[in-house]
Design a protein around this motif. Structure first.
Motif, PDB file in Angstrom:
ATOM      1  N   ASN A 143     -25.858  72.506  94.090  1.00  0.00           N
ATOM      2  CA  ASN A 143     -27.289  72.803  94.002  1.00  0.00           C
ATOM      3  C   ASN A 143     -27.792  73.157  95.390  1.00  0.00           C
ATOM      4  OD1 ASN A 143     -28.233  72.181  91.224  1.00  0.00           O
ATOM      5  ND2 ASN A 143     -27.347  70.183  91.667  1.00  0.00           N
ATOM      6  N   ASP A 186     -23.333  65.732  86.475  1.00  0.00           N
ATOM      7  CA  ASP A 186     -22.973  66.982  85.798  1.00  0.00           C
ATOM      8  C   ASP A 186     -21.511  66.914  85.371  1.00  0.00           C
ATOM      9  OD1 ASP A 186     -25.207  69.023  85.885  1.00  0.00           O
ATOM     10  OD2 ASP A 186     -25.204  68.395  87.980  1.00  0.00           O
ATOM     11  N   PHE A 189     -25.328  65.642  82.217  1.00  0.00           N
ATOM     12  CA  PHE A 189     -26.175  66.816  81.990  1.00  0.00           C
ATOM     13  C   PHE A 189     -25.352  67.850  81.221  1.00  0.00           C
ATOM     14  CE2 PHE A 189     -28.481  65.614  86.165  1.00  0.00           C
ATOM     15  CZ  PHE A 189     -29.360  64.783  85.482  1.00  0.00           C
ATOM     16  N   ARG A 225     -23.290  82.130  83.770  1.00  0.00           N
ATOM     17  CA  ARG A 225     -23.243  80.837  83.097  1.00  0.00           C
ATOM     18  C   ARG A 225     -22.704  80.922  81.669  1.00  0.00           C
ATOM     19  NH1 ARG A 225     -27.736  76.765  85.452  1.00  0.00           N
ATOM     20  NH2 ARG A 225     -25.983  75.349  85.055  1.00  0.00           N
ATOM     21  N   LYS A 271     -28.588  71.386  77.108  1.00  0.00           N
ATOM     22  CA  LYS A 271     -29.427  72.136  78.045  1.00  0.00           C
ATOM     23  C   LYS A 271     -29.080  73.606  77.931  1.00  0.00           C
ATOM     24  CE  LYS A 271     -26.219  71.763  81.941  1.00  0.00           C
ATOM     25  NZ  LYS A 271     -25.861  71.153  83.223  1.00  0.00           N
ATOM     26  N   HIS A 272     -29.834  74.513  78.437  1.00  0.00           N
ATOM     27  CA  HIS A 272     -31.111  74.350  79.102  1.00  0.00           C
ATOM     28  C   HIS A 272     -32.156  74.837  78.109  1.00  0.00           C
ATOM     29  CE1 HIS A 272     -27.905  75.049  82.089  1.00  0.00           C
ATOM     30  NE2 HIS A 272     -28.551  74.227  82.857  1.00  0.00           N
ATOM     31  N   MET A 327     -32.839  69.172  78.910  1.00  0.00           N
ATOM     32  CA  MET A 327     -33.284  69.660  80.216  1.00  0.00           C
ATOM     33  C   MET A 327     -34.003  70.999  80.011  1.00  0.00           C
ATOM     34  SD  MET A 327     -30.837  70.573  83.487  1.00  0.00           S
ATOM     35  CE  MET A 327     -30.076  68.969  83.556  1.00  0.00           C
ATOM     36  N   PHE A 380     -34.770  77.090  83.578  1.00  0.00           N
ATOM     37  CA  PHE A 380     -35.438  77.737  84.714  1.00  0.00           C
ATOM     38  C   PHE A 380     -36.311  78.928  84.291  1.00  0.00           C
ATOM     39  CE2 PHE A 380     -31.635  76.225  87.306  1.00  0.00           C
ATOM     40  CZ  PHE A 380     -32.355  75.379  88.129  1.00  0.00           C
ATOM     41  N   ASP A 410     -35.185  71.055  85.157  1.00  0.00           N
ATOM     42  CA  ASP A 410     -33.955  71.448  85.838  1.00  0.00           C
ATOM     43  C   ASP A 410     -34.246  71.655  87.314  1.00  0.00           C
ATOM     44  OD1 ASP A 410     -31.457  72.166  86.594  1.00  0.00           O
ATOM     45  OD2 ASP A 410     -31.336  73.980  85.399  1.00  0.00           O
ATOM     46  N   GLU A 423     -23.164  79.122  87.921  1.00  0.00           N
ATOM     47  CA  GLU A 423     -24.576  79.329  88.261  1.00  0.00           C
ATOM     48  C   GLU A 423     -24.734  80.348  89.382  1.00  0.00           C
ATOM     49  OE1 GLU A 423     -26.824  75.741  88.847  1.00  0.00           O
ATOM     50  OE2 GLU A 423     -28.570  76.846  89.571  1.00  0.00           O
TER      51      GLU A 423
END
Ligand code: NOJ
Length: 756
Positions: free
Chosen positions: A69, A123, A167, A181, A220-221, A264, A267, A299, A507
Motif C-alpha cells: 500500500n 490481506d 480482506f 486486479r 471486496k471491493h 470493503m 475506490f 478501502d 493493484e
C-alpha cells in the motif's frame, strides 16, 4: 491479570441478550435483537473511544511482508500504543505474530477504559505462508470445493499467525483484462464468480466463527470495481443499475448469503458517486435489500479520496458523507478519528449514526467471540504447528495442478516422456520470488518449488534437463538468447516459460498491451526457428493476447501464478502423472485492442454472423471470436458432446406451464485416458424488455469419464434462472423463447430452443 469476560462487563445485564448469528448460513436471515451488553458499552464510551472503534491502521510494528500500500498516514508505534491504552483503536492490519498480538491485546483488555478487544486483520488473499494459485487461476479449476478447501487452509495458517479477519475474497467480476486486479478475483463471469465467492467465504469462516482456526471473510471491493473504464485502476465506473445488478453484484450477494459479515467499499465511483459515500449501495442495497447485518470498512483512505473525486469538500465533509452512507470503519486515513468527535459536538453528524456504526463493529467482534476469548487465534503453539502442515503443502500442489488450463495440444505433444531430454527456458524458471504472484503478502518464498526444481525431480535419473533464462521479464539479457539456443539444441523438446512477472499484474498494474513482453517474444521467435517441438507455459495474472511464435506453438498451457508448489504441479501435468482439468475463467482475445472482451455481451443490431465484414459490429483486423473462449480447456483425452435436448418427452415444452424444464446432453470420452470434463450450461433469452447477453453461464458439472465412457449430463432450467434485473430495480423473468446449450465452452455446443 483481570479476566476479561462478557459477564464482567454485563454487570447484571440480561444474559438472554441476543447477538449476531454465529452460524454463517443464518447470518443474513436472522433478526438481530438489541444486545444489552453492547448497548451498555456504547452508553459508556466517549466520543473519542467511539471514533477509535471506527478506525483501523496498517501495523507498522509487526509488518513482515512486502509493501503493498502507499505509505500514507502511517501511525508511529508510539501513537498506536497510546491509542490502544486509551481504548481509541479498533484494530490493526497486516501485522502478524501470535505472541506479539497477545501483547497488544493484553494492553487493550487489561488497561484500556472499557477493555474492548482489538481485531487483527490481514490481506490473506491466496494463502498466508503456503501460497495457493492466484484466485483467477484457482477459478479456472471450476471447482468450488477446491476453493473452499484452500480458503480453509489459508484461514488455518492466518489464524495461527494471530489474525481474525482477512480482506478476502476479492469477488470483483472483471470485464477488462487490461485491469491488473483480474488476478485477484474469479474472472469475467458473475455465475462462476458467485460460486467461488460462496466457497471461499465458507472456507475462511469454517463451521463456527468462534472457532480459533477461522477468520472473518471480507468480500471486496463493494462494488463494481471490476468495471473501471479502460481497465485503468481506480478509474470511474459508468454503468446502469441493471448492469450493476446483473454483472457485478451476484458474487457479493452470494457471499453475504453464505454468512460474510464484513465488506470493503471500493475506490471507484459509480456514475459519479464514490462507492465509499454511496448510500444506495451501502445502505439501500446492502442493508435494505439484502439484510446485511455486518460492517463496512473503507478501502485504504477511500473516504479521504472522495475529496479528490470531487464529492467531498474536505476531511470533515468526507467523514459525514462516508459514515452517513453506511461506511462504518475508516481504513488508514485517520479522518474518522480526527473529526467524528467535533462533528458530533457541532451537530453536523448525528450521534445515532456514529452509535450505529460502533454497534455494527462491536457485534462483529462479539460474533467471533472476542469478548469472551480476546486471545483467540493467538496461540504460539499453533503458530509453530499449523504453518506449512504437510497436508497444506499437498493441497497447494493439488490446487496448482487443477488450475492449469491446457489451451492447445497439437498432435498430442503433451504429456512428455520422462525419458526425454528437455530444455527448460524462460525468465521465471529459477525465480522463487516470482512464484507466489500478486497479493501474496507473507509467502514462505524460500520453500517455494521452482520450475527447474519441479522438472528435475519429475525427470529423476531417466531424462535430461538443460536450463537457460534466455531473457529477463521485460528486458533482454546479455547473451541470453544464445544461451537459450544452446540449451535447446542439446534437447529433444523445448519447454518455454513466458509471460508476465508477478509485478505486472495486481493493484495499480493496468496494461495497455496484454501481450507477452517483447524481449520474451524475441526469445520465442529465436527458439521457434530451431523447428523442435515446443511447449509454451504461460505465466500471467490476466488473460493474454498471444502473438507470433508463442501463439503458434503446438502446445500451450495457461499456468497463471501457482504459488508454493508451482514447479511440482506443472511437472505433474507436463510429464503426465496427472491430466489437466481446468477451464478458462477469462476469454483470451485475438488482440489487446478488443478489450474489454467478455463472452456474455449483447448481440447488437449488426452482429458478426459470417465472414462478411460489411457494416458489421467488428474490427477490420480480427474476427470477434475469442482466440480461446471462456470455459475452454483440454485434457489429455478427447470428448464429444451430443446436441442439447429436452429431457421430457412431448412437443415444444413450455417452461411456463411446468415452472421448470430439464435439458441434457451425452458426453463421451473418445480417448484412451480417463478425463475430467466440465460440462457447462448456457442460456440465451431471445427477446426481452432489456436485451440479454448472447450466452450466460447458468450451471456446470464436473464429470469423471473413463476411456470410452458416455455419461448423460442434465440441468434444470427454471424461472429463477431466467430472472434478470429491470430498470425498476426488481429482478424477474419475462416470457421469451430461449436457447439452452450444454457444451465444453462459451463458444461451442448445439442448442435447443424452448419457450417460456
Ligand atoms: C488496498 C487494496 O485495494 C485492498 O484490496 C486491500 O485490502 C487494502 N489496500 C489493505 O491492504
Amino acid at each position: 491479570m483481570m479476566k476479561m469476560s462478557r459477564r464482567n462487563l454485563l454487570r447484571g445485564c440480561s444474559a438472554a441478550a441476543m447477538t449476531l448469528a454465529v452460524d454463517p448460513s443464518l447470518a443474513v436471515a436472522q433478526t438481530v435483537l438489541p444486545d444489552a451488553f453492547i448497548e451498555q458499552l456504547i452508553a459508556r464510551m466517549s466520543l473519542e473511544e467511539k471514533a477509535g472503534q471506527l478506525s483501523i491502521y496498517s501495523d507498522p510494528l509487526r509488518f513482515e511482508g512486502a509493501q503493498i500500500n502507499p505509505k500514507t498516514a502511517e501511525q508511529s508505534a508510539k501513537q498506536l500504543h497510546a491509542s490502544i491504552l486509551k481504548g481509541e483503536l479498533t484494530g490493526l492490519f497486516n501485522g502478524v505474530g501470535a505472541s506479539s498480538a497477545r501483547d497488544l491485546q493484553k494492553l487493550a483488555v487489561e488497561q484500556s477504559p472499557h477493555k474492548i478487544p482489538l481485531i487483527f486483520a490481514g490481506d490473506i488473499i491466496h494463502g498466508m505462508k503456503t501460497i495457493f494459485p492466484i484466485p483467477v487461476g484457482e477459478a479456472a479449476s471450476f471447482n468450488p470445493t477446491l476453493a473452499e478447501r484452500t480458503a480453509r487452509a489459508a484461514a488455518m495458517e492466518a489464524s495461527a499467525k494471530g489474525l481474525h479477519w482477512t480482506f478476502a475474497p476479492m469477488v470483483d467480476v472483471a470485464r477488462d483484462e487490461r485491469w491488473g486486479r483480474v488476478s485477484e478475483g474469479a474472472g469475467e463471469d458473475p455465475y462462476l464468480g458467485a460460486q467461488m465467492a460462496r466457497a471461499r467465504v465458507k472456507g475462511f469462516q469454517g463451521r463456527n466463527l468462534r472457532d480459533e482456526d477461522t477468520v472473518l471473510a471480507c468480500p471486496k471491493h463493494f462494488a463494481a470495481y471490476g468495471g473501471v473504464e479502460g481497465g485503468r485502476d481506480y478509474n470511474t465506473v459508468d454503468i446502469p443499475d441493471t448492469t450493476l445488478r446483473a454483472t457485478f453484484l451476484p458474487p457479493f450477494e452470494a457471499a453475504f448469503r453464505q454468512g460474510a459479515l464484513t465488506t470493503m467499499s471500493s475506490f471507484n465511483d459509480i456514475a459519479g458517486v464514490p462507492a465509499t459515500g454511496n448510500a444506495y449501495l451501502l445502505t439501500d442495497i446492502l442493508r435494505g435489500e439484502w439484510g446485511f447485518k455486518g460492517l463496512v470498512v473503507s478501502d485504504y483512505t477511500s473516504e479521504e479520496e472522495m475529496i479528490l473525486h470531487g464529492y467531498a469538500a474536505d476531511g470533515p465533509d468526507a467523514v459525514v458523507k462516508a459514515l452517513s452512507a453506511g461506511c462504518d470503519i475508516s481504513m488508514q486515513s485517520g479522518l474518522y478519528y480526527k473529526h467524528i468527535p467535533d462533528l458530533v459536538r457541532q451537530g453536523r453528524l448525528p450521534l445515532r449514526v456514529v452509535d450505529e456504526a460502533v454497534r455494527r463493529v462491536l457485534r462483529v467482534k462479539q460474533a467471533i467471540g472476542l469478548f469472551d476469548n480476546p486471545y483467540r487465534s493467538m496461540d504460539p503453539k499453533r503458530e509453530a504447528s499449523d504453518i506449512r502442515r504437510p497436508e497444506t503443502v499437498a493441497l497447494a500442489r493439488e490446487a496448482a495442478r487443477k488450475s492449469i488450463v491446457l489451451l492447445k495440444n497439437e498432435q498430442d505433444l503433451l504429456p512428455l516422456k520422462k525419458s526425454a531430454s528437455v530444455a527448460l527456458i524462460g525468465p521465471a524458471i529459477h525465480d522463487k520470488a516470482d512464484l507466489p504472484g500478486p497479493w501474496a503478502v507473507f509467502p514462505d518464498v524460500e520453500r517455494h518449488v521452482t520450475f527447474a526444481e519441479g522438472f528435475r525431480s519429475a525427470l529423476g535419473a531417466q531424462g535430461r534437463l538443460f536450463t537457460a533464462r534466455g531473457a529477463d521479464y521485460e528486458a533482454r539479457l546479455p547473451g541470453g538468447v544464445e544461451q537459450a539456443l544452446a540449451a535447446a539444441q542439446s534437447a529433444e523438446v523445448i519447454v518455454l516459460v513466458v509471460g508476465e512477472s508477478s509485478e505486472m499484474s495486481g493493484e495499480a498494474q493496468s496494461r495497455t498491451d496484454i501481450g507477452v513482453p517483447a524481449p520474451q517474444l524475441e526469445l520465442a521467435e529465436a527458439l521457434a526457428k530451431l523447428a523442435k517441438p515446443m511447449v509454451v507455459l504461460l505465466r500471467h495474472g490476466r488473460a493474454l493476447a498471444l502473438t507470433g511464435a508463442v501463439r503458434d506453438a503446438p502446445a500451450i498451457m495457461a499456468t497463471w501464478f501457482l504459488g508454493s508448489e508451482t514447479g511440482n504441479a506443472v511437472a505433474d501435468l507436463v510429464f503426465g502423472d496427472f491430466a489437466p482439468e481446468a477451464r478458462l475463467p477469462v476469454s483470451f482475445p485475438q488482440v489487446s485492442g478488443q478489450e474489454p472482451y467478455f463472452y456474455d455481451h449483447r448481440n447488437t443490431g449488426r452482429p458478426q454472423l459470417t465472414d462478411d465484414k460489411a457494416y458489421k459490429s467488428r474490427y477490420r483486423e480480427v474476427t470477434n471470436e475469442a482466440l480461446y473462449p471462456f470455459g475452454h480447456g483440454l485434457s489429455y483425452s478427447k470428448v464429444r458432446y451430443s446436441a442439447t435436448a429436452v429431457s421430457e418427452a412431448g412437443p415444444s415444452p413450455a417452461l411456463r406451464a411446468k415452472g421448470s424444464v430439464r435439458v441434457s446432453a451425452q458426453v463421451e470420452n473418445l480417448g484412451a485416458r480417463p478425463c475430467v470434463e466440465v460440462a457447462q450450461l448456457y442460456i440465451r433469452q431471445l427477446t426481452a424488455s432489456v436485451t440479454q447477453p448472447v450466452r450466460q453461464l447458468k450451471g456446470f458439472q464436473r464429470l469423471s469419464l473413463a476411456p470410452g465412457e458416455t455419461r448423460r449430463v442434465e440441468f434444470t432450467i427454471d424461472a429463477e434462472m431466467l430472472a434478470f434485473p429491470h430498470p425498476d430495480h426488481r429482478t424477474y423473468a419475462e416470457p421469451s423463447a430461449i436457447l439452452a446449450v450444454i457444451g465444453p465452452s462459451a463458444a461451442s455446443g448445439e442448442p435447443v430452443k424452448l419457450a417460456f
